[in-house]
Motif scaffolding. Structure first.
Motif, PDB file in Angstrom:
ATOM      1  N   SER A  50       0.853  -1.192   0.000  1.00 58.11           N
ATOM      2  CA  SER A  50       0.000   0.000   0.000  1.00 58.11           C
ATOM      3  C   SER A  50       0.886   1.238   0.000  1.00 58.11           C
ATOM      4  O   SER A  50       1.838   1.318   0.763  1.00 58.11           O
ATOM      5  CB  SER A  50      -0.894   0.030   1.237  1.00 58.11           C
ATOM      6  N   LEU A  51       0.524   2.195  -0.844  1.00 57.21           N
ATOM      7  CA  LEU A  51       1.250   3.463  -0.916  1.00 57.21           C
ATOM      8  C   LEU A  51       0.341   4.579  -0.435  1.00 57.21           C
ATOM      9  O   LEU A  51      -0.887   4.461  -0.480  1.00 57.21           O
ATOM     10  CB  LEU A  51       1.709   3.715  -2.351  1.00 57.21           C
ATOM     11  N   ARG A  52       0.936   5.678   0.017  1.00 54.32           N
ATOM     12  CA  ARG A  52       0.177   6.780   0.595  1.00 54.32           C
ATOM     13  C   ARG A  52      -0.274   7.820  -0.426  1.00 54.32           C
ATOM     14  O   ARG A  52      -1.245   8.523  -0.202  1.00 54.32           O
ATOM     15  CB  ARG A  52       1.009   7.493   1.661  1.00 54.32           C
ATOM     16  N   SER A  53       0.484   7.957  -1.520  1.00 46.89           N
ATOM     17  CA  SER A  53       0.197   9.036  -2.460  1.00 46.89           C
ATOM     18  C   SER A  53       0.945   8.809  -3.770  1.00 46.89           C
ATOM     19  O   SER A  53       1.782   7.903  -3.874  1.00 46.89           O
ATOM     20  CB  SER A  53       0.642  10.376  -1.867  1.00 46.89           C
ATOM     21  N   ILE A  54       0.669   9.676  -4.716  1.00 42.18           N
ATOM     22  CA  ILE A  54       1.395   9.639  -5.981  1.00 42.18           C
ATOM     23  C   ILE A  54       2.871   9.933  -5.722  1.00 42.18           C
ATOM     24  O   ILE A  54       3.750   9.274  -6.278  1.00 42.18           O
ATOM     25  CB  ILE A  54       0.797  10.654  -6.979  1.00 42.18           C
ATOM     26  N   GLU A  55       3.146  10.906  -4.882  1.00 36.40           N
ATOM     27  CA  GLU A  55       4.546  11.253  -4.585  1.00 36.40           C
ATOM     28  C   GLU A  55       5.275  10.105  -3.881  1.00 36.40           C
ATOM     29  O   GLU A  55       6.459   9.898  -4.104  1.00 36.40           O
ATOM     30  CB  GLU A  55       4.629  12.536  -3.756  1.00 36.40           C
ATOM     31  N   HIS A  56       4.582   9.370  -3.036  1.00 32.42           N
ATOM     32  CA  HIS A  56       5.181   8.201  -2.386  1.00 32.42           C
ATOM     33  C   HIS A  56       5.612   7.192  -3.454  1.00 32.42           C
ATOM     34  O   HIS A  56       6.711   6.636  -3.409  1.00 32.42           O
ATOM     35  CB  HIS A  56       4.183   7.586  -1.408  1.00 32.42           C
ATOM     36  N   ALA A  57       4.742   6.963  -4.445  1.00 31.24           N
ATOM     37  CA  ALA A  57       5.088   6.048  -5.544  1.00 31.24           C
ATOM     38  C   ALA A  57       6.273   6.583  -6.332  1.00 31.24           C
ATOM     39  O   ALA A  57       7.212   5.832  -6.641  1.00 31.24           O
ATOM     40  CB  ALA A  57       3.879   5.856  -6.457  1.00 31.24           C
ATOM     41  N   ARG A  58       6.262   7.866  -6.656  1.00 29.13           N
ATOM     42  CA  ARG A  58       7.386   8.460  -7.398  1.00 29.13           C
ATOM     43  C   ARG A  58       8.694   8.320  -6.627  1.00 29.13           C
ATOM     44  O   ARG A  58       9.739   8.042  -7.219  1.00 29.13           O
ATOM     45  CB  ARG A  58       7.107   9.924  -7.700  1.00 29.13           C
ATOM     46  N   ASP A  59       8.643   8.536  -5.319  1.00 29.33           N
ATOM     47  CA  ASP A  59       9.850   8.387  -4.496  1.00 29.33           C
ATOM     48  C   ASP A  59      10.391   6.965  -4.567  1.00 29.33           C
ATOM     49  O   ASP A  59      11.595   6.754  -4.675  1.00 29.33           O
ATOM     50  CB  ASP A  59       9.572   8.757  -3.036  1.00 29.33           C
ATOM     51  N   MET A  60       9.500   5.986  -4.508  1.00 24.68           N
ATOM     52  CA  MET A  60       9.925   4.584  -4.576  1.00 24.68           C
ATOM     53  C   MET A  60      10.529   4.231  -5.931  1.00 24.68           C
ATOM     54  O   MET A  60      11.380   3.367  -6.033  1.00 24.68           O
ATOM     55  CB  MET A  60       8.738   3.646  -4.311  1.00 24.68           C
ATOM     56  N   LEU A  61      10.070   4.901  -6.979  1.00 17.13           N
ATOM     57  CA  LEU A  61      10.465   4.575  -8.341  1.00 17.13           C
ATOM     58  C   LEU A  61      11.538   5.501  -8.912  1.00 17.13           C
ATOM     59  O   LEU A  61      11.856   5.408 -10.094  1.00 17.13           O
ATOM     60  CB  LEU A  61       9.223   4.620  -9.251  1.00 17.13           C
ATOM     61  N   GLN A  62      12.121   6.357  -8.084  1.00 20.13           N
ATOM     62  CA  GLN A  62      13.039   7.376  -8.597  1.00 20.13           C
ATOM     63  C   GLN A  62      14.277   6.825  -9.296  1.00 20.13           C
ATOM     64  O   GLN A  62      14.839   7.480 -10.154  1.00 20.13           O
ATOM     65  CB  GLN A  62      13.427   8.367  -7.505  1.00 20.13           C
TER      66      GLN A  62
END
Length: 101
Positions: A50-62
């Motif tokens: 589970s992710l918290r936000s779009i930015e959380h996903a972007r951070d994980m995928l940087q």
């Protein structure tokens, strides 16, 4: 599929797109689409991540190569008001893979 496997598939060019699925309650799930099949991202214990936000996903995928990245809102009409039997359509919105900041 875990994050390391997803990264390996992305580097190999096998990931068609990533979909960030918006769920009720402010929860997001990430899935990779490869050859028409959905592969949800799982944590180290095999549970759906589970992710918290779009930015959380972007951070994980940087560190990943840039991939087509979409926000998907599933239809909630069946859960609301008990409607059913119709065609269930999702809203799919392309997102920038990297944050503008």
């Amino acid at each position: 599929m875990n994050l390391q496997e997803l990264n390996a598939f992305a580097i190999a060019g096998k990931v068609d797109e990533l979909n960030l699925i918006s769920m009720e309650g402010g929860i997001y799930l990430l899935e990779a689409r490869m050859h028409g099949a959905a592969h949800p991202l799982r944590d180290g214990h095999g549970k759906t991540l589970s992710l918290r936000s779009i930015e959380h996903a972007r951070d994980m995928l940087q560190t990943f190569p840039v991939l087509p990245f979409n926000l998907v809102h599933t239809s909630v009409h069946d859960e609301m008001c008990g409607l059913g039997g119709g065609i269930s359509e999702s809203l799919k919105v392309p997102l920038a893979f990297r944050s503008a900041l």
